[in-house]
Design a protein around this motif. Sequence first.
Motif, PDB file in Angstrom:
ATOM      1  N   GLY A 198      43.042  33.843  77.047  1.00  0.00           N
ATOM      2  CA  GLY A 198      44.451  34.101  77.320  1.00  0.00           C
ATOM      3  C   GLY A 198      44.597  34.520  78.763  1.00  0.00           C
ATOM      4  O   GLY A 198      44.127  35.575  79.142  1.00  0.00           O
ATOM      5  N   GLU A 228      35.386  29.218  59.768  1.00  0.00           N
ATOM      6  CA  GLU A 228      35.132  30.423  60.552  1.00  0.00           C
ATOM      7  C   GLU A 228      35.458  31.678  59.743  1.00  0.00           C
ATOM      8  O   GLU A 228      34.693  32.639  59.713  1.00  0.00           O
ATOM      9  CB  GLU A 228      35.960  30.399  61.832  1.00  0.00           C
ATOM     10  CG  GLU A 228      35.761  31.627  62.684  1.00  0.00           C
ATOM     11  CD  GLU A 228      36.324  31.476  64.083  1.00  0.00           C
ATOM     12  OE1 GLU A 228      37.169  30.589  64.309  1.00  0.00           O
ATOM     13  OE2 GLU A 228      35.922  32.248  64.944  1.00  0.00           O
ATOM     14  N   GLY A 279      34.138  28.459  67.378  1.00  0.00           N
ATOM     15  CA  GLY A 279      32.699  28.358  67.073  1.00  0.00           C
ATOM     16  C   GLY A 279      32.384  27.145  66.202  1.00  0.00           C
ATOM     17  O   GLY A 279      31.519  26.328  66.554  1.00  0.00           O
ATOM     18  N   LEU A 289      29.965  37.053  77.421  1.00  0.00           N
ATOM     19  CA  LEU A 289      30.302  36.316  76.192  1.00  0.00           C
ATOM     20  C   LEU A 289      29.694  34.917  76.216  1.00  0.00           C
ATOM     21  O   LEU A 289      29.916  34.117  75.294  1.00  0.00           O
ATOM     22  CB  LEU A 289      31.821  36.231  76.008  1.00  0.00           C
ATOM     23  CG  LEU A 289      32.517  37.551  75.623  1.00  0.00           C
ATOM     24  CD1 LEU A 289      34.029  37.399  75.690  1.00  0.00           C
ATOM     25  CD2 LEU A 289      32.111  38.012  74.232  1.00  0.00           C
ATOM     26  N   ILE A 337      31.402  38.838  63.915  1.00  0.00           N
ATOM     27  CA  ILE A 337      31.405  38.790  65.388  1.00  0.00           C
ATOM     28  C   ILE A 337      32.723  39.363  65.904  1.00  0.00           C
ATOM     29  O   ILE A 337      32.799  39.845  67.023  1.00  0.00           O
ATOM     30  CB  ILE A 337      31.257  37.311  65.867  1.00  0.00           C
ATOM     31  CG1 ILE A 337      30.031  36.625  65.252  1.00  0.00           C
ATOM     32  CG2 ILE A 337      31.237  37.194  67.381  1.00  0.00           C
ATOM     33  CD1 ILE A 337      28.703  37.146  65.693  1.00  0.00           C
ATOM     34  N   GLY A 338      33.754  39.296  65.049  1.00  0.00           N
ATOM     35  CA  GLY A 338      35.081  39.721  65.506  1.00  0.00           C
ATOM     36  C   GLY A 338      35.698  38.650  66.375  1.00  0.00           C
ATOM     37  O   GLY A 338      36.206  38.923  67.461  1.00  0.00           O
ATOM     38  N   THR A 339      35.632  37.406  65.915  1.00  0.00           N
ATOM     39  CA  THR A 339      36.122  36.284  66.732  1.00  0.00           C
ATOM     40  C   THR A 339      37.654  36.286  66.796  1.00  0.00           C
ATOM     41  O   THR A 339      38.315  37.071  66.118  1.00  0.00           O
ATOM     42  CB  THR A 339      35.685  34.927  66.149  1.00  0.00           C
ATOM     43  OG1 THR A 339      36.408  34.714  64.925  1.00  0.00           O
ATOM     44  CG2 THR A 339      34.193  34.865  65.876  1.00  0.00           C
ATOM     45  N   THR A 340      38.185  35.363  67.579  1.00  0.00           N
ATOM     46  CA  THR A 340      39.640  35.250  67.700  1.00  0.00           C
ATOM     47  C   THR A 340      40.212  34.395  66.557  1.00  0.00           C
ATOM     48  O   THR A 340      41.418  34.147  66.518  1.00  0.00           O
ATOM     49  CB  THR A 340      40.030  34.604  69.049  1.00  0.00           C
ATOM     50  OG1 THR A 340      39.406  33.318  69.120  1.00  0.00           O
ATOM     51  CG2 THR A 340      39.570  35.455  70.224  1.00  0.00           C
ATOM     52  N   VAL A 370      36.728  43.104  73.715  1.00  0.00           N
ATOM     53  CA  VAL A 370      37.379  42.994  72.402  1.00  0.00           C
ATOM     54  C   VAL A 370      36.381  42.370  71.432  1.00  0.00           C
ATOM     55  O   VAL A 370      35.482  41.641  71.841  1.00  0.00           O
ATOM     56  CB  VAL A 370      38.679  42.151  72.402  1.00  0.00           C
ATOM     57  CG1 VAL A 370      39.838  42.928  72.956  1.00  0.00           C
ATOM     58  CG2 VAL A 370      38.511  40.849  73.151  1.00  0.00           C
ATOM     59  N   GLY A 371      36.548  42.666  70.166  1.00  0.00           N
ATOM     60  CA  GLY A 371      35.611  42.135  69.179  1.00  0.00           C
ATOM     61  C   GLY A 371      34.395  43.036  69.074  1.00  0.00           C
ATOM     62  O   GLY A 371      34.297  44.080  69.736  1.00  0.00           O
ATOM     63  N   GLY A 428      35.169  39.274  79.635  1.00  0.00           N
ATOM     64  CA  GLY A 428      36.458  38.597  79.594  1.00  0.00           C
ATOM     65  C   GLY A 428      37.599  39.565  79.849  1.00  0.00           C
ATOM     66  O   GLY A 428      37.390  40.788  79.946  1.00  0.00           O
ATOM     67  N   GLN A 477      36.877  33.518  79.099  1.00  0.00           N
ATOM     68  CA  GLN A 477      36.018  34.592  78.581  1.00  0.00           C
ATOM     69  C   GLN A 477      35.270  35.242  79.772  1.00  0.00           C
ATOM     70  O   GLN A 477      35.819  35.328  80.843  1.00  0.00           O
ATOM     71  CB  GLN A 477      35.041  34.100  77.517  1.00  0.00           C
ATOM     72  CG  GLN A 477      35.710  33.760  76.192  1.00  0.00           C
ATOM     73  CD  GLN A 477      36.301  32.375  76.142  1.00  0.00           C
ATOM     74  OE1 GLN A 477      35.670  31.409  76.502  1.00  0.00           O
ATOM     75  NE2 GLN A 477      37.530  32.270  75.665  1.00  0.00           N
ATOM     76  N   VAL A 485      28.969  36.797  70.990  1.00  0.00           N
ATOM     77  CA  VAL A 485      29.357  35.984  72.144  1.00  0.00           C
ATOM     78  C   VAL A 485      30.336  34.907  71.672  1.00  0.00           C
ATOM     79  O   VAL A 485      30.538  34.746  70.464  1.00  0.00           O
ATOM     80  CB  VAL A 485      28.113  35.292  72.760  1.00  0.00           C
ATOM     81  CG1 VAL A 485      27.200  36.309  73.406  1.00  0.00           C
ATOM     82  CG2 VAL A 485      27.348  34.478  71.708  1.00  0.00           C
ATOM     83  N   THR A 486      30.873  34.173  72.605  1.00  0.00           N
ATOM     84  CA  THR A 486      31.633  32.996  72.219  1.00  0.00           C
ATOM     85  C   THR A 486      30.649  31.817  72.185  1.00  0.00           C
ATOM     86  O   THR A 486      29.467  31.991  72.485  1.00  0.00           O
ATOM     87  CB  THR A 486      32.838  32.778  73.169  1.00  0.00           C
ATOM     88  OG1 THR A 486      33.685  31.786  72.602  1.00  0.00           O
ATOM     89  CG2 THR A 486      32.413  32.355  74.573  1.00  0.00           C
TER      90      THR A 486
HETATM   91  P1  IMP Z   1      35.511  33.304  69.614  1.00  0.00           P
HETATM   92  O1  IMP Z   1      35.496  32.871  71.044  1.00  0.00           O
HETATM   93  O2  IMP Z   1      36.874  33.250  68.984  1.00  0.00           O
HETATM   94  O3  IMP Z   1      34.450  32.621  68.808  1.00  0.00           O
HETATM   95  O4  IMP Z   1      35.112  34.865  69.588  1.00  0.00           O
HETATM   96  C1  IMP Z   1      33.807  35.309  69.961  1.00  0.00           C
HETATM   97  C2  IMP Z   1      33.868  36.613  70.733  1.00  0.00           C
HETATM   98  O5  IMP Z   1      34.436  36.373  72.010  1.00  0.00           O
HETATM   99  C3  IMP Z   1      34.743  37.702  70.098  1.00  0.00           C
HETATM  100  O6  IMP Z   1      34.171  38.968  70.388  1.00  0.00           O
HETATM  101  C4  IMP Z   1      36.065  37.559  70.809  1.00  0.00           C
HETATM  102  O7  IMP Z   1      36.801  38.759  70.820  1.00  0.00           O
HETATM  103  C5  IMP Z   1      35.565  37.215  72.216  1.00  0.00           C
HETATM  104  N1  IMP Z   1      36.534  36.469  73.007  1.00  0.00           N
HETATM  105  C6  IMP Z   1      36.870  35.171  72.893  1.00  0.00           C
HETATM  106  N2  IMP Z   1      37.779  34.833  73.830  1.00  0.00           N
HETATM  107  C7  IMP Z   1      37.993  35.926  74.573  1.00  0.00           C
HETATM  108  C8  IMP Z   1      38.800  36.183  75.740  1.00  0.00           C
HETATM  109  O8  IMP Z   1      39.480  35.328  76.299  1.00  0.00           O
HETATM  110  N3  IMP Z   1      38.744  37.457  76.211  1.00  0.00           N
HETATM  111  C9  IMP Z   1      37.964  38.413  75.663  1.00  0.00           C
HETATM  112  N4  IMP Z   1      37.190  38.211  74.599  1.00  0.00           N
HETATM  113  C10 IMP Z   1      37.202  36.977  74.057  1.00  0.00           C
END
Ligand code: IMP
Length: 433
Positions: free
Chosen positions: A40, A113, A133, A227, A125-128, A272-273, A12, A223, A237-238
């Motif tokens: 983003g 979450e 999820g 991911l 996971i270090g999600t956003t 990231v994450g 991503g 993403q 992963v997402t």
């Molecule tokens: P989630 O999508 O919020 O569940 O996050 C899961 C993983 O995907 C984490 O490591 C986030 O940092 C990563 N992630 C989610 N969306 C993006 C993106 O748009 N760019 C980069 N990493 C992302």
Amino acid sequence: MNNIIILGAQWGDEGKGKVVDLLAERFDIVTRYQGGHNAGHTVFVGDRKFVLKLIPSGILRGKKAVIGNGVVIDPGALLDEIRTLAAVGIGVERLLSISNRAHVIFPFHRLVEGASENRENRTAIGTTSRGIGPCYEDKIARRGIRVADLLDRTNFRALYASLAEDKQTFARAFQIDGHIDYDRIREEYEQFGERIRGMVCDTSRLLNEAIRDGRRILFEGAQGTMLDVDHGTYPFVTSSSAAAGGACTGSGVAPTRIGGVLGVSKAYTTRVGGGPFPTEDNGPGGERIRKAGKEFGAVTGRPRRCGWFDVPLLKYTAAVNGFDSIVVTKLDVLDEFDEVKVCTGYRLNGRVTDEVPATSKELESIEPVYETLRGWKAPTRGATSHGALPDAARRYLDYLAAQVGVEIGCISTGPERNETIIVPGSRFESLIG
Ligand code: IMP
């Protein structure tokens, strides 16, 4: 077939926003097929910066924008974006279509979450933290609420009551603190339904009719492939299908209607994450890339982890997605380096391979095998022709393409649309038409 999928070839943030913005003028409709406001996409129009999280950025160019059934929608985020775009005079109500089959994110998804990420003995996971999820969990568990449900008040109330009961049981079982006013949320979401009603439709039908009428669709991935819930570095992963296959399930358009797939990759690698990242450079090299590339998350502002171009990874994502051509972005970030490293293989259990292992544990234990190439020590920023690139930069790109086995058909040399090289005679050039 004029319809194309464009998506990230790494983790991503590859700079898809700018490329989609560049291509949008050649297409009639831009559609998102997965993810939510965890993505983003940063786009500059003149000196104005737009960060779009849910609405396909093609809308900035007056194109029809579709949020497909595979996307999960947070109403608050969507309305914010609609307001931002409307404030600069973009006719969102006219241009935006929202799938009636897309699932809806509720505030309690974020709470679930947070509880899950912070649980003891669980690797975060270090999600956003956007509730993405847990919303997909409800979708797959067949208890989710979809946009169409919001538009039918009686139906919505029944579904919502059942989902709310479920969440309350969960919160009690896991002793999750935090008061949730379920009635207030229900009322808010009823209003949300009314607010978007005019933009909701069967977007699969809309897209298929458009294709039948000869209009061109650009499918915009969010993403990146690494991911993707199936093909990425699971479990880091997402929760959606970010790879090319997701474009079909997430939009209701068949593979037979897709004419090509473009992968976007940085000239180096970031993520990231949490999770494995074989070519991560925790030394001065990574720090220099972060600084030169302004590598901070568009959504969360987190510093991105930085490292070198990873050939086995790109070979893998090229295969999974069937890339016809690769777009390389942010080449200029490497302009000042004396040397640039490229990972050409993975040393794992005493042998060198280019196979990406399935488990994160194995990926963590990889020792990358690097080739070091001479840097070009000359500006590439803003170059608009292949010939304008320094010899060493061209050699670097040629080396990457030969190693990955897919052409590099487009090179982004800066954030502006005109800071782009389209390689003459490339598959990229013929695909975008
Ligand atoms: P989630 O999508 O919020 O569940 O996050 C899961 C993983 O995907 C984490 O490591 C986030 O940092 C990563 N992630 C989610 N969306 C993006 C993106 O748009 N760019 C980069 N990493 C992302």
